[in-house]
Scaffold this motif. Structure first.
Motif, mmCIF file in Angstrom:
data_model
loop_
_atom_site.group_PDB
_atom_site.id
_atom_site.type_symbol
_atom_site.label_atom_id
_atom_site.label_comp_id
_atom_site.label_asym_id
_atom_site.label_seq_id
_atom_site.Cartn_x
_atom_site.Cartn_y
_atom_site.Cartn_z
ATOM 1 N N LEU A 20 -5.044 -53.693 -8.569
ATOM 2 C CA LEU A 20 -5.501 -55.071 -8.608
ATOM 3 C C LEU A 20 -4.984 -55.807 -9.843
ATOM 4 C CD1 LEU A 20 -9.215 -54.639 -7.481
ATOM 5 C CD2 LEU A 20 -7.409 -55.814 -6.210
ATOM 6 N N PRO A 21 -4.834 -57.109 -9.759
ATOM 7 C CA PRO A 21 -4.440 -57.903 -10.936
ATOM 8 C C PRO A 21 -5.508 -57.825 -12.014
ATOM 9 C CG PRO A 21 -4.162 -59.160 -8.911
ATOM 10 C CD PRO A 21 -4.930 -57.924 -8.552
ATOM 11 N N MET A 22 -5.080 -58.098 -13.232
ATOM 12 C CA MET A 22 -6.005 -58.087 -14.360
ATOM 13 C C MET A 22 -6.886 -59.322 -14.319
ATOM 14 S SD MET A 22 -5.968 -55.526 -16.381
ATOM 15 C CE MET A 22 -5.000 -54.121 -16.891
ATOM 16 N N ASP A 23 -8.009 -59.209 -13.658
ATOM 17 C CA ASP A 23 -8.973 -60.297 -13.543
ATOM 18 C C ASP A 23 -10.256 -59.844 -14.224
ATOM 19 O OD1 ASP A 23 -10.958 -62.109 -12.767
ATOM 20 O OD2 ASP A 23 -9.987 -62.484 -10.832
ATOM 21 N N PRO A 24 -10.786 -60.637 -15.152
ATOM 22 C CA PRO A 24 -12.024 -60.227 -15.826
ATOM 23 C C PRO A 24 -13.129 -59.833 -14.852
ATOM 24 C CG PRO A 24 -11.111 -62.165 -16.893
ATOM 25 C CD PRO A 24 -10.278 -61.926 -15.661
ATOM 26 N N ALA A 25 -13.130 -60.421 -13.675
ATOM 27 C CA ALA A 25 -14.175 -60.095 -12.705
ATOM 28 C C ALA A 25 -14.028 -58.675 -12.182
ATOM 29 C CB ALA A 25 -14.132 -61.086 -11.549
ATOM 30 N N ASN A 26 -12.822 -58.102 -12.330
ATOM 31 C CA ASN A 26 -12.580 -56.748 -11.831
ATOM 32 C C ASN A 26 -12.845 -55.675 -12.882
ATOM 33 O OD1 ASN A 26 -11.721 -57.692 -9.319
ATOM 34 N ND2 ASN A 26 -9.635 -58.011 -10.069
ATOM 35 N N ARG A 27 -13.166 -56.082 -14.102
ATOM 36 C CA ARG A 27 -13.310 -55.109 -15.177
ATOM 37 C C ARG A 27 -14.612 -54.318 -15.068
ATOM 38 N NH1 ARG A 27 -12.258 -57.833 -20.867
ATOM 39 N NH2 ARG A 27 -13.662 -59.410 -19.992
ATOM 40 N N THR A 28 -14.509 -53.048 -15.432
ATOM 41 C CA THR A 28 -15.705 -52.217 -15.541
ATOM 42 C C THR A 28 -16.367 -52.509 -16.877
ATOM 43 O OG1 THR A 28 -14.698 -50.468 -14.222
ATOM 44 C CG2 THR A 28 -16.542 -49.846 -15.632
ATOM 45 N N VAL A 29 -17.686 -52.575 -16.886
ATOM 46 C CA VAL A 29 -18.433 -52.821 -18.117
ATOM 47 C C VAL A 29 -19.077 -51.520 -18.556
ATOM 48 C CG1 VAL A 29 -20.331 -54.077 -19.199
ATOM 49 C CG2 VAL A 29 -18.884 -55.213 -17.491
ATOM 50 N N VAL A 30 -18.811 -51.119 -19.805
ATOM 51 C CA VAL A 30 -19.488 -49.969 -20.381
ATOM 52 C C VAL A 30 -20.338 -50.475 -21.541
ATOM 53 C CG1 VAL A 30 -17.481 -49.412 -21.833
ATOM 54 C CG2 VAL A 30 -19.248 -47.691 -21.429
ATOM 55 N N LYS A 31 -21.615 -50.174 -21.496
ATOM 56 C CA LYS A 31 -22.533 -50.598 -22.551
ATOM 57 C C LYS A 31 -22.639 -49.480 -23.578
ATOM 58 C CE LYS A 31 -25.168 -53.868 -19.774
ATOM 59 N NZ LYS A 31 -26.518 -54.338 -19.391
ATOM 60 N N PHE A 32 -22.282 -49.809 -24.809
ATOM 61 C CA PHE A 32 -22.172 -48.820 -25.885
ATOM 62 C C PHE A 32 -23.256 -49.077 -26.922
ATOM 63 C CE2 PHE A 32 -19.365 -47.305 -29.651
ATOM 64 C CZ PHE A 32 -20.028 -46.092 -29.669
ATOM 65 N N GLY A 33 -24.244 -48.195 -26.974
ATOM 66 C CA GLY A 33 -25.287 -48.294 -27.982
ATOM 67 C C GLY A 33 -24.870 -47.557 -29.239
ATOM 68 N N TYR A 34 -24.874 -48.252 -30.378
ATOM 69 C CA TYR A 34 -24.303 -47.663 -31.593
ATOM 70 C C TYR A 34 -25.192 -47.937 -32.802
ATOM 71 C CZ TYR A 34 -22.991 -52.383 -33.031
ATOM 72 O OH TYR A 34 -23.039 -53.694 -33.416
ATOM 73 N N TYR A 35 -25.107 -47.051 -33.794
ATOM 74 C CA TYR A 35 -25.768 -47.283 -35.072
ATOM 75 C C TYR A 35 -24.942 -48.320 -35.850
ATOM 76 C CZ TYR A 35 -28.079 -42.797 -34.103
ATOM 77 O OH TYR A 35 -28.789 -41.774 -33.536
ATOM 78 N N PRO A 36 -25.555 -49.413 -36.307
ATOM 79 C CA PRO A 36 -24.795 -50.439 -37.045
ATOM 80 C C PRO A 36 -24.056 -49.901 -38.264
ATOM 81 C CG PRO A 36 -26.926 -51.309 -36.384
ATOM 82 C CD PRO A 36 -26.955 -49.837 -36.049
ATOM 83 N N SER A 37 -24.578 -48.842 -38.875
ATOM 84 C CA SER A 37 -23.910 -48.271 -40.058
ATOM 85 C C SER A 37 -22.504 -47.787 -39.743
ATOM 86 C CB SER A 37 -24.737 -47.117 -40.621
ATOM 87 O OG SER A 37 -24.873 -46.073 -39.668
ATOM 88 N N LEU A 38 -22.223 -47.474 -38.476
ATOM 89 C CA LEU A 38 -20.908 -46.956 -38.110
ATOM 90 C C LEU A 38 -19.819 -48.014 -38.179
ATOM 91 C CD1 LEU A 38 -21.838 -44.612 -35.129
ATOM 92 C CD2 LEU A 38 -21.072 -43.936 -37.417
ATOM 93 N N VAL A 39 -20.192 -49.272 -38.245
ATOM 94 C CA VAL A 39 -19.189 -50.325 -38.431
ATOM 95 C C VAL A 39 -18.456 -50.077 -39.742
ATOM 96 C CG1 VAL A 39 -18.839 -52.789 -38.835
ATOM 97 C CG2 VAL A 39 -20.418 -52.020 -37.043
ATOM 98 N N GLN A 40 -19.201 -49.707 -40.784
ATOM 99 C CA GLN A 40 -18.584 -49.373 -42.067
ATOM 100 C C GLN A 40 -18.191 -47.898 -42.131
ATOM 101 O OE1 GLN A 40 -19.864 -50.562 -46.349
ATOM 102 N NE2 GLN A 40 -20.980 -48.661 -45.946
ATOM 103 N N ASP A 41 -19.050 -47.036 -41.631
ATOM 104 C CA ASP A 41 -18.859 -45.607 -41.848
ATOM 105 C C ASP A 41 -17.845 -44.967 -40.913
ATOM 106 O OD1 ASP A 41 -20.774 -45.933 -43.752
ATOM 107 O OD2 ASP A 41 -22.403 -44.992 -42.620
ATOM 108 N N ALA A 42 -17.430 -45.664 -39.841
ATOM 109 C CA ALA A 42 -16.431 -45.101 -38.931
ATOM 110 C C ALA A 42 -15.394 -46.127 -38.488
ATOM 111 C CB ALA A 42 -17.116 -44.496 -37.705
ATOM 112 N N ASN A 43 -15.358 -47.296 -39.165
ATOM 113 C CA ASN A 43 -14.426 -48.354 -38.775
ATOM 114 C C ASN A 43 -14.576 -48.660 -37.288
ATOM 115 O OD1 ASN A 43 -12.243 -50.193 -39.071
ATOM 116 N ND2 ASN A 43 -10.791 -48.664 -38.326
ATOM 117 N N LEU A 44 -15.838 -48.727 -36.822
ATOM 118 C CA LEU A 44 -16.107 -48.781 -35.389
ATOM 119 C C LEU A 44 -15.538 -50.029 -34.723
ATOM 120 C CD1 LEU A 44 -17.415 -47.207 -33.127
ATOM 121 C CD2 LEU A 44 -19.540 -48.425 -33.565
#
Length: 468
Positions: free
Chosen positions: A77-101
């Motif tokens: 299929l063409p790259m259409d945002p409506a065709n995208r799979t959504v994955v919900k990622f629950g993360y610890y905010p500290s990982l933004v700094q601690d893992a370059n998330l």
């Protein structure tokens, strides 16, 4: 003898086919409107029956990668945002700094444009019902899990049913997978880790004419250095965050203490050995009032960065706040009392067994644990990647701390909270009550007696109030 594939590997082969084709589409191997190989060809490639191939292709249809055209084949299929799979990622905010998330997720989005990642911040230290509620309310597919959260999921009888069983990944330090394994099955893939260590300002030690800490240092050595480093100066020689369950239990581990329990599962707090451990720990901390005020673990690092303290007990995670400080600092093994032991902190990744996008979640997990991503963690942070080859990378020429790779030499000293034979709930309750002991407003026996009097039987744990 037959070459027929084993039935036990059937699901794995089908999952491999789905992941491989999704990756090939997302990375452009198969272009928009291009046909995938025939069902027969795919069956031969992945050793699957025609029925299994069709089931795998149906999954790719559901995920928006392809459409089936009768008597034609499976078309990308063409790259259409409506065709995208959504994955919900629950993360610890500290990982933004601690893992370059954020950087890692940006790289993933560029690599897999068919998958949209919704980032959902999670509480880091709160009790498991909050994480459970977040997973259910937000329908999280992939979630970061530390050892305390993993244990709490077990306590609440949500585990292992809450998480998808996983296969160990070659190259990940084996000591990291053990605490995330239940009844021989792995449920959380280790992502990053850190032991608790001693961090010190090298300039302060030079000015004071002191030798730098080494693996032979005891808490008594810390006390002597503290007197010299803080004498006549406007700074503390040593700061220890007493009000943290990642700090004071160190004294118990090093003294070889293990909690005993009543027949109904309640921990026994009134224990002479425990009292001695707590009193010893308090004696090692020169200014317990200053140490007790550090209820936020990050405060220690901020004071260290401003050179208001010469030595702190910290982790590789927390040292990420010091990367841009310009300080000449280094680390050494944690000082010890009876035995050289330290706590190991591990953050992993788990797939929600009941999530709506499990395959996309696995694709994201595999990406975060790939050599590319783990090397990115190594290059942009001081956290230790779980993949050995990335963790041991030595391309940094002028790294701080210089003894970053010291963790390799102290692996035999790594221990977990569970080695105390205590639950996270019990340690949290102790942490709440011990404030009165650290401030010397009550003695240890009084505090422990109150804990024992108010402790609920194990069967009532779910109804018991919890203290953070």
């Amino acid at each position: 003898m037959t070459n027929r594939p084993k039935r036990t590997t059937f699901k794995t082969r089908m999952d491999d086919m789905i992941a491989a084709l999704a990756n090939d589409i997302a990375t452009g191997k198969y272009k928009e409107n291009e046909l995938l190989p025939s069902e027969i060809a795919l069956g031969e490639q992945y050793q699957l029956s025609k029925k299994s191939v069709r089931k795998a292709l149906d999954t790719l249809v559901d995920q928006g990668y392809i459409e089936k055209q009768p008597r034609v084949g499976a078309r990308v299929l063409p790259m259409d945002p409506a065709n995208r799979t959504v994955v919900k990622f629950g993360y610890y905010p500290s990982l933004v700094q601690d893992a370059n998330l954020n950087g890692l997720i940006d790289d993933f989005r560029a690599r897999y444009p068919h998958i949209r990642v919704d980032m959902i911040p999670l509480p880091y230290t709160q009790y498991s019902p909050t994480m459970r509620e977040s997973m259910e309310r937000e329908a999280i597919d992939l979630v970061t899990v530390n050892l305390q959260n993993y244990e709490q999921f077990q306590d609440r009888s949500l585990h292992p049913d809450a998480f998808e069983p996983l296969e160990p990944i070659d190259g990940i330090f084996p000591f990291l997978t053990k605490p995330f394994t239940t009844d021989g099955t792995l449920y959380v893939q280790p992502f990053v880790f850190s032991p608790i260590v001693l961090c010190y300002n090298k300039s302060h030690f030079r000015e004071a004419g002191l030798s730098e800490p080494d693996s032979g240092w005891t808490w008594a050595d810390v006390g002597r250095a503290n007197e010299t480093l803080s004498r006549g100066r406007d700074r503390l020689g040593f700061l220890f965050n007493l009000a943290s369950t990642n700090r004071w239990p160190l004294f118990l581990l090093q003294e070889g203490f293990k909690f005993r329990t009543e027949p109904d599962g309640r921990p026994i707090y009134r224990d002479a050995h425990l009292i001695r451990c707590l009193e010893k720990g308090l004696g090692y901390v020169d200014d317990q009032l200053a140490s007790l005020s550090m209820t936020d673990e990050e405060v220690s690092e901020r004071l260290f960065a401003h050179q208001k303290v010469s030595m702190i007990v910290t982790s590789y995670f927390r040292m990420n706040a010091l990367r841009q400080s310009g300080l000449d600092f280094d680390i050494s093994p944690l000082p010890y009392s009876k035995e050289a032991r330290t706590l190991l902190l591990v953050i992993g990744l788990a797939i929600n067994k009941h999530g709506a996008s499990k395959q996309a979640a696995k694709t994201l997990m595999d990406f975060l644990l790939s050599q590319e991503s783990q090397l990115s963690v190594r290059r942009h942070t001081l956290s230790i990647p779980s993949l050995r080859s990335a963790a041991e990378n030595r391309e940094h020429k002028d790294e701080r701390p210089l003894r970053f790779h010291m963790y390799r030499d102290i692996i035999p000293t790594f221990h977990f909270h569970s080695d105390l034979n205590a639950t996270s709930g019990s340690l949290n309750r102790m942490n709440h009550e011990l404030t009165l002991f650290w401030t010397k407003l009550e003695d240890a026996e009084t505090v422990l007696q109150r804990l024992e009097d108010t402790e609920k039987p194990a069967s009532e744990t779910e109804r018991a109030p919890t203290f953070i």
